[in-house]
Design a protein around this motif. Sequence first.
Motif, mmCIF file in Angstrom:
data_model
loop_
_atom_site.group_PDB
_atom_site.id
_atom_site.type_symbol
_atom_site.label_atom_id
_atom_site.label_comp_id
_atom_site.label_asym_id
_atom_site.label_seq_id
_atom_site.Cartn_x
_atom_site.Cartn_y
_atom_site.Cartn_z
ATOM 1 N N ASN A 1 -1.469 -9.728 15.225
ATOM 2 C CA ASN A 1 -0.646 -9.499 14.030
ATOM 3 C C ASN A 1 -1.468 -9.681 12.759
ATOM 4 O OD1 ASN A 1 1.480 -9.199 15.804
ATOM 5 N ND2 ASN A 1 2.467 -11.117 15.267
ATOM 6 N N PHE A 2 -2.247 -10.757 12.707
ATOM 7 C CA PHE A 2 -3.111 -10.977 11.547
ATOM 8 C C PHE A 2 -4.078 -9.809 11.364
ATOM 9 C CE2 PHE A 2 -2.284 -15.687 11.954
ATOM 10 C CZ PHE A 2 -1.691 -15.826 10.709
ATOM 11 N N TYR A 3 -4.656 -9.348 12.457
ATOM 12 C CA TYR A 3 -5.582 -8.213 12.384
ATOM 13 C C TYR A 3 -4.882 -6.990 11.810
ATOM 14 C CZ TYR A 3 -8.012 -4.033 13.733
ATOM 15 O OH TYR A 3 -8.589 -2.795 13.691
ATOM 16 N N GLU A 4 -3.701 -6.654 12.325
ATOM 17 C CA GLU A 4 -2.990 -5.455 11.875
ATOM 18 C C GLU A 4 -2.617 -5.540 10.403
ATOM 19 O OE1 GLU A 4 0.219 -5.218 14.645
ATOM 20 O OE2 GLU A 4 -1.039 -4.376 16.222
ATOM 21 N N VAL A 5 -2.147 -6.707 9.962
ATOM 22 C CA VAL A 5 -1.802 -6.878 8.551
ATOM 23 C C VAL A 5 -3.068 -6.746 7.696
ATOM 24 C CG1 VAL A 5 -0.986 -8.544 6.827
ATOM 25 C CG2 VAL A 5 0.282 -8.237 8.962
ATOM 26 N N GLY A 6 -4.147 -7.381 8.113
ATOM 27 C CA GLY A 6 -5.407 -7.268 7.376
ATOM 28 C C GLY A 6 -5.910 -5.838 7.317
ATOM 29 N N GLU A 7 -5.786 -5.126 8.414
ATOM 30 C CA GLU A 7 -6.212 -3.719 8.451
ATOM 31 C C GLU A 7 -5.394 -2.884 7.464
ATOM 32 O OE1 GLU A 7 -8.669 -0.655 10.209
ATOM 33 O OE2 GLU A 7 -8.802 -2.820 10.143
ATOM 34 N N ALA A 8 -4.095 -3.093 7.447
ATOM 35 C CA ALA A 8 -3.231 -2.336 6.540
ATOM 36 C C ALA A 8 -3.535 -2.666 5.077
ATOM 37 C CB ALA A 8 -1.762 -2.608 6.853
ATOM 38 N N ILE A 9 -3.731 -3.954 4.776
ATOM 39 C CA ILE A 9 -3.999 -4.362 3.392
ATOM 40 C C ILE A 9 -5.325 -3.799 2.904
ATOM 41 C CG2 ILE A 9 -4.578 -6.360 1.935
ATOM 42 C CD1 ILE A 9 -2.462 -7.916 3.598
ATOM 43 N N THR A 10 -6.386 -3.965 3.684
ATOM 44 C CA THR A 10 -7.685 -3.461 3.231
ATOM 45 C C THR A 10 -7.681 -1.939 3.127
ATOM 46 O OG1 THR A 10 -8.559 -3.567 5.494
ATOM 47 C CG2 THR A 10 -9.041 -5.431 4.049
ATOM 48 N N LEU A 11 -6.988 -1.279 4.029
ATOM 49 C CA LEU A 11 -6.900 0.183 3.979
ATOM 50 C C LEU A 11 -6.125 0.636 2.744
ATOM 51 C CD1 LEU A 11 -7.584 2.818 5.379
ATOM 52 C CD2 LEU A 11 -5.603 2.473 6.848
ATOM 53 N N ALA A 12 -5.022 -0.039 2.435
ATOM 54 C CA ALA A 12 -4.230 0.316 1.252
ATOM 55 C C ALA A 12 -5.045 0.145 -0.023
ATOM 56 C CB ALA A 12 -2.956 -0.525 1.200
ATOM 57 N N ILE A 13 -5.755 -0.972 -0.140
ATOM 58 C CA ILE A 13 -6.578 -1.206 -1.329
ATOM 59 C C ILE A 13 -7.667 -0.147 -1.428
ATOM 60 C CG2 ILE A 13 -8.217 -2.797 -2.411
ATOM 61 C CD1 ILE A 13 -6.540 -5.096 -1.168
ATOM 62 N N GLU A 14 -8.322 0.151 -0.310
ATOM 63 C CA GLU A 14 -9.385 1.158 -0.294
ATOM 64 C C GLU A 14 -8.880 2.508 -0.780
ATOM 65 O OE1 GLU A 14 -12.003 3.470 3.101
ATOM 66 O OE2 GLU A 14 -11.301 1.440 3.520
ATOM 67 N N VAL A 15 -7.732 2.934 -0.271
ATOM 68 C CA VAL A 15 -7.186 4.243 -0.658
ATOM 69 C C VAL A 15 -6.854 4.269 -2.146
ATOM 70 C CG1 VAL A 15 -5.172 5.757 -0.402
ATOM 71 C CG2 VAL A 15 -6.340 4.884 1.621
ATOM 72 N N ILE A 16 -6.181 3.249 -2.642
ATOM 73 C CA ILE A 16 -5.789 3.238 -4.062
ATOM 74 C C ILE A 16 -7.026 3.173 -4.959
ATOM 75 C CG2 ILE A 16 -4.554 1.943 -5.856
ATOM 76 C CD1 ILE A 16 -2.793 3.571 -3.829
ATOM 77 N N LEU A 17 -8.027 2.378 -4.577
ATOM 78 C CA LEU A 17 -9.262 2.341 -5.366
ATOM 79 C C LEU A 17 -9.937 3.706 -5.394
ATOM 80 C CD1 LEU A 17 -10.884 -1.086 -4.369
ATOM 81 C CD2 LEU A 17 -9.841 -0.463 -6.566
ATOM 82 N N HIS A 18 -10.056 4.346 -4.229
ATOM 83 C CA HIS A 18 -10.690 5.669 -4.185
ATOM 84 C C HIS A 18 -9.876 6.705 -4.950
ATOM 85 C CE1 HIS A 18 -13.236 4.716 -0.376
ATOM 86 N NE2 HIS A 18 -13.762 4.238 -1.469
ATOM 87 N N ALA A 19 -8.567 6.666 -4.809
ATOM 88 C CA ALA A 19 -7.716 7.621 -5.531
ATOM 89 C C ALA A 19 -7.872 7.424 -7.031
ATOM 90 C CB ALA A 19 -6.256 7.459 -5.116
ATOM 91 N N ASN A 20 -7.927 6.189 -7.469
ATOM 92 C CA ASN A 20 -8.070 5.938 -8.898
ATOM 93 C C ASN A 20 -9.455 6.318 -9.396
ATOM 94 O OD1 ASN A 20 -6.913 4.900 -11.403
ATOM 95 N ND2 ASN A 20 -8.598 3.445 -11.251
#
Length: 176
Positions: free
Chosen positions: A117-136
Amino acid sequence: MRQHRIQMNLCIRQVLEGTTLAAYLLAHPQPNHRTEDDQGNMVEPKLLMTKLVYPWFKTTFPDENEKIKELKDQINLLSGHANLIATSAVFDYGQKADTQITADFFDQPIDQMIWANFYEVGEAITLAIEVILHANLNENAFRLRRTIIEEYAALDDLHHRATIQFNNDYDANAVD
């Protein structure tokens, strides 16, 4: 971790889909890309995602799209519908003394599942930040703190190291 794996996965799915949509809206700030078709009619939300957002995202962010697809496929497989794996997380078949079957409100506290569960939450959080940073960075829609790239790199490195540790510690034979 509240031991509600199905709820956690539904929340992760919302984060992933919301991240995809946020990136699209950063690149397409015009109102007609948000809610209306060519005739000015309200677009059904699912149609907006399948006809506009997902094709754009797949082309613009192919690596991130693949990661999101993998996470969503895993969520669909294990939590999207009732199944034996999800059900067995709340039912205990004779493991407690003097009891044949118990049904708890929370999922059974299985260490490997908690760390997953910790892994999945961490994966989602880092992926979300990565996408928003790249989009911006592509669209320059909002101003970022000067330190955000370094902060994200440190978070991503921590998640990467935790993933390696989880994979090294995880023993599939130890899961009941």
